[in-house]
Design a protein around this motif. Structure first.
Motif, PDB file in Angstrom:
ATOM      1  N   PRO A 263      -1.990  11.816   0.190  1.00 28.66           N
ATOM      2  CA  PRO A 263      -2.679  11.323   1.393  1.00 28.66           C
ATOM      3  C   PRO A 263      -2.120   9.996   1.905  1.00 28.66           C
ATOM      4  O   PRO A 263      -2.272   9.678   3.074  1.00 28.66           O
ATOM      5  N   PHE A 264      -1.488   9.227   0.999  1.00 32.13           N
ATOM      6  CA  PHE A 264      -0.894   7.958   1.394  1.00 32.13           C
ATOM      7  C   PHE A 264       0.621   8.020   1.189  1.00 32.13           C
ATOM      8  O   PHE A 264       1.088   8.302   0.088  1.00 32.13           O
ATOM      9  N   PRO A 265       1.411   7.767   2.233  1.00 33.55           N
ATOM     10  CA  PRO A 265       2.873   7.779   2.092  1.00 33.55           C
ATOM     11  C   PRO A 265       3.356   6.580   1.285  1.00 33.55           C
ATOM     12  O   PRO A 265       2.711   5.529   1.268  1.00 33.55           O
ATOM     13  N   ARG A 266       4.488   6.732   0.649  1.00 31.90           N
ATOM     14  CA  ARG A 266       5.036   5.646  -0.169  1.00 31.90           C
ATOM     15  C   ARG A 266       5.290   4.376   0.646  1.00 31.90           C
ATOM     16  O   ARG A 266       5.040   3.269   0.187  1.00 31.90           O
ATOM     17  N   THR A 267       5.803   4.551   1.852  1.00 29.39           N
ATOM     18  CA  THR A 267       6.230   3.400   2.642  1.00 29.39           C
ATOM     19  C   THR A 267       5.151   2.869   3.587  1.00 29.39           C
ATOM     20  O   THR A 267       5.410   1.971   4.375  1.00 29.39           O
TER      21      THR A 267
ATOM     22  N   GLY B 192      11.752  15.142   6.979  1.00 32.42           N
ATOM     23  CA  GLY B 192      12.448  14.013   7.549  1.00 32.42           C
ATOM     24  C   GLY B 192      11.885  12.691   7.057  1.00 32.42           C
ATOM     25  O   GLY B 192      10.917  12.647   6.297  1.00 32.42           O
ATOM     26  N   PRO B 193      12.464  11.595   7.492  1.00 32.08           N
ATOM     27  CA  PRO B 193      12.004  10.275   7.051  1.00 32.08           C
ATOM     28  C   PRO B 193      10.634   9.959   7.632  1.00 32.08           C
ATOM     29  O   PRO B 193      10.267  10.467   8.694  1.00 32.08           O
ATOM     30  N   PRO B 194       9.847   9.120   6.959  1.00 28.76           N
ATOM     31  CA  PRO B 194       8.535   8.747   7.484  1.00 28.76           C
ATOM     32  C   PRO B 194       8.654   7.978   8.789  1.00 28.76           C
ATOM     33  O   PRO B 194       9.626   7.239   9.002  1.00 28.76           O
TER      34      PRO B 194
ATOM     35  N   GLY C 209       6.336   5.922  12.189  1.00 27.45           N
ATOM     36  CA  GLY C 209       5.093   5.295  12.617  1.00 27.45           C
ATOM     37  C   GLY C 209       4.373   4.592  11.484  1.00 27.45           C
ATOM     38  O   GLY C 209       4.975   3.869  10.684  1.00 27.45           O
ATOM     39  N   SER C 210       3.071   4.827  11.397  1.00 25.71           N
ATOM     40  CA  SER C 210       2.269   4.158  10.372  1.00 25.71           C
ATOM     41  C   SER C 210       2.609   4.639   8.969  1.00 25.71           C
ATOM     42  O   SER C 210       2.240   3.984   7.991  1.00 25.71           O
ATOM     43  N   ASP C 211       3.305   5.760   8.849  1.00 23.73           N
ATOM     44  CA  ASP C 211       3.698   6.236   7.521  1.00 23.73           C
ATOM     45  C   ASP C 211       4.778   5.354   6.898  1.00 23.73           C
ATOM     46  O   ASP C 211       5.070   5.487   5.705  1.00 23.73           O
ATOM     47  N   ARG C 212       5.360   4.468   7.674  1.00 20.62           N
ATOM     48  CA  ARG C 212       6.364   3.561   7.120  1.00 20.62           C
ATOM     49  C   ARG C 212       6.142   2.123   7.621  1.00 20.62           C
ATOM     50  O   ARG C 212       7.084   1.330   7.709  1.00 20.62           O
ATOM     51  N   ASP C 213       4.904   1.778   7.948  1.00 24.12           N
ATOM     52  CA  ASP C 213       4.654   0.449   8.514  1.00 24.12           C
ATOM     53  C   ASP C 213       5.058  -0.665   7.554  1.00 24.12           C
ATOM     54  O   ASP C 213       5.673  -1.654   7.960  1.00 24.12           O
TER      55      ASP C 213
ATOM     56  N   SER D  24      17.808   0.654   3.617  1.00 24.19           N
ATOM     57  CA  SER D  24      17.375   1.974   3.151  1.00 24.19           C
ATOM     58  C   SER D  24      15.958   1.869   2.603  1.00 24.19           C
ATOM     59  O   SER D  24      15.620   0.909   1.885  1.00 24.19           O
ATOM     60  N   TYR D  25      15.130   2.873   2.906  1.00 24.14           N
ATOM     61  CA  TYR D  25      13.756   2.895   2.412  1.00 24.14           C
ATOM     62  C   TYR D  25      13.633   3.690   1.122  1.00 24.14           C
ATOM     63  O   TYR D  25      12.522   3.958   0.677  1.00 24.14           O
ATOM     64  N   ALA D  26      14.764   4.132   0.560  1.00 23.61           N
ATOM     65  CA  ALA D  26      14.710   4.891  -0.694  1.00 23.61           C
ATOM     66  C   ALA D  26      13.971   4.052  -1.727  1.00 23.61           C
ATOM     67  O   ALA D  26      14.327   2.903  -1.988  1.00 23.61           O
ATOM     68  N   MET D  27      12.925   4.643  -2.316  1.00 21.30           N
ATOM     69  CA  MET D  27      12.066   3.899  -3.210  1.00 21.30           C
ATOM     70  C   MET D  27      12.570   3.901  -4.639  1.00 21.30           C
ATOM     71  O   MET D  27      12.837   4.970  -5.200  1.00 21.30           O
ATOM     72  N   PRO D  28      12.716   2.757  -5.256  1.00 26.19           N
ATOM     73  CA  PRO D  28      13.062   2.713  -6.686  1.00 26.19           C
ATOM     74  C   PRO D  28      11.853   3.066  -7.526  1.00 26.19           C
ATOM     75  O   PRO D  28      10.718   2.859  -7.123  1.00 26.19           O
ATOM     76  N   GLU D  29      12.079   3.646  -8.667  1.00 30.67           N
ATOM     77  CA  GLU D  29      10.991   3.898  -9.616  1.00 30.67           C
ATOM     78  C   GLU D  29      10.713   2.616 -10.395  1.00 30.67           C
ATOM     79  O   GLU D  29      11.635   2.006 -10.928  1.00 30.67           O
TER      80      GLU D  29
END
Length: 208
Positions: A140-144, A184-186, A188-192, A201-206
């Motif tokens: 329900p909540f995007p990572r970014t 595709g990439p997040p 709008g608000s999914d990447r605020d 790059s928005y690639a998320m590290p663990e």
């Protein structure tokens, strides 16, 4: 050369993010476990670092307000929405839990319970999304992002419309989601929060 300023800042942010799993202090953004971007004030609230609130006065005022509104043919419905750190406590960095705090989400549970005991109409959006989380097919909540996505907000909105109909006795229409697609990439608000970090790059590290 000032012309390289933006490039160097962005590169520095990226190195800090990707190599050291950290972020610059931007609007209280916290890099949580699993690469989730969280918000410091929301973490402090969901972990209940402050003494729980006594909602008796608030509830009494809401009961009076509801009575005044009903006398004028209006409805009052409380709508509770979830925070990302409350919904995803596993993503909160362990460093926060090393500090003394009250039982997590005490304010949320106390407010919902008190409102219902007082007979106030309430839609618990947090509970709605929790109960549907296993069938959503996507977090329900995007990572970014710090806000819930459109699918989760839509489910809570459907519950709110039903509550409005129950409280008013009026047909306010229907809302439904027939097809939900992710790809595709997040945006709008999914990447605020991802945008605020100013990265290449928005690639998320663990992270641990």
């Amino acid at each position: 050369n000032y012309g390289l300023h933006d490039y160097l800042v962005k590169t520095d942010n990226q190195v800090l993010f990707s190599a050291f799993h950290d972020v610059r202090d931007r609007e209280g953004i916290v890099l949580g476990r699993g690469g989730q971007l969280l918000d410091d004030p929301y973490i402090l609230q969901s972990l209940q670092f402050n003494e729980p609130v006594d909602f008796n006065g608030v509830i009494s005022a809401l009961v009076r307000l509801r009575g005044m509104m009903r006398a004028r043919g209006k409805a009052l419905i409380l709508f509770v929405t979830p925070s990302k750190s409350s919904f995803m406590p596993w993503a909160v960095p362990g460093s926060y839990r090393r500090f003394p705090h009250y039982p997590p989400d005490s304010d949320y549970h106390d407010f919902v319970r008190s409102a219902r005991e007082a007979g106030l109409p309430l839609v618990d959006g947090r509970a709605v999304v929790f109960s549907a989380a296993a069938t959503l097919g996507h977090p329900p909540f995007p990572r970014t992002g710090i806000h819930w996505n459109d699918q989760a907000a839509g489910l809570a909105s459907i519950a709110l419309l039903k509550a409005i109909e129950r409280e008013t006795g009026r047909d306010v229409g229907r809302m439904r989601m027939e097809q939900v697609a992710y790809g595709g990439p997040p945006e709008g608000s999914d990447r605020d929060y991802g945008t605020l970090l100013n990265l290449w790059s928005y690639a998320m590290p663990e992270t641990g």
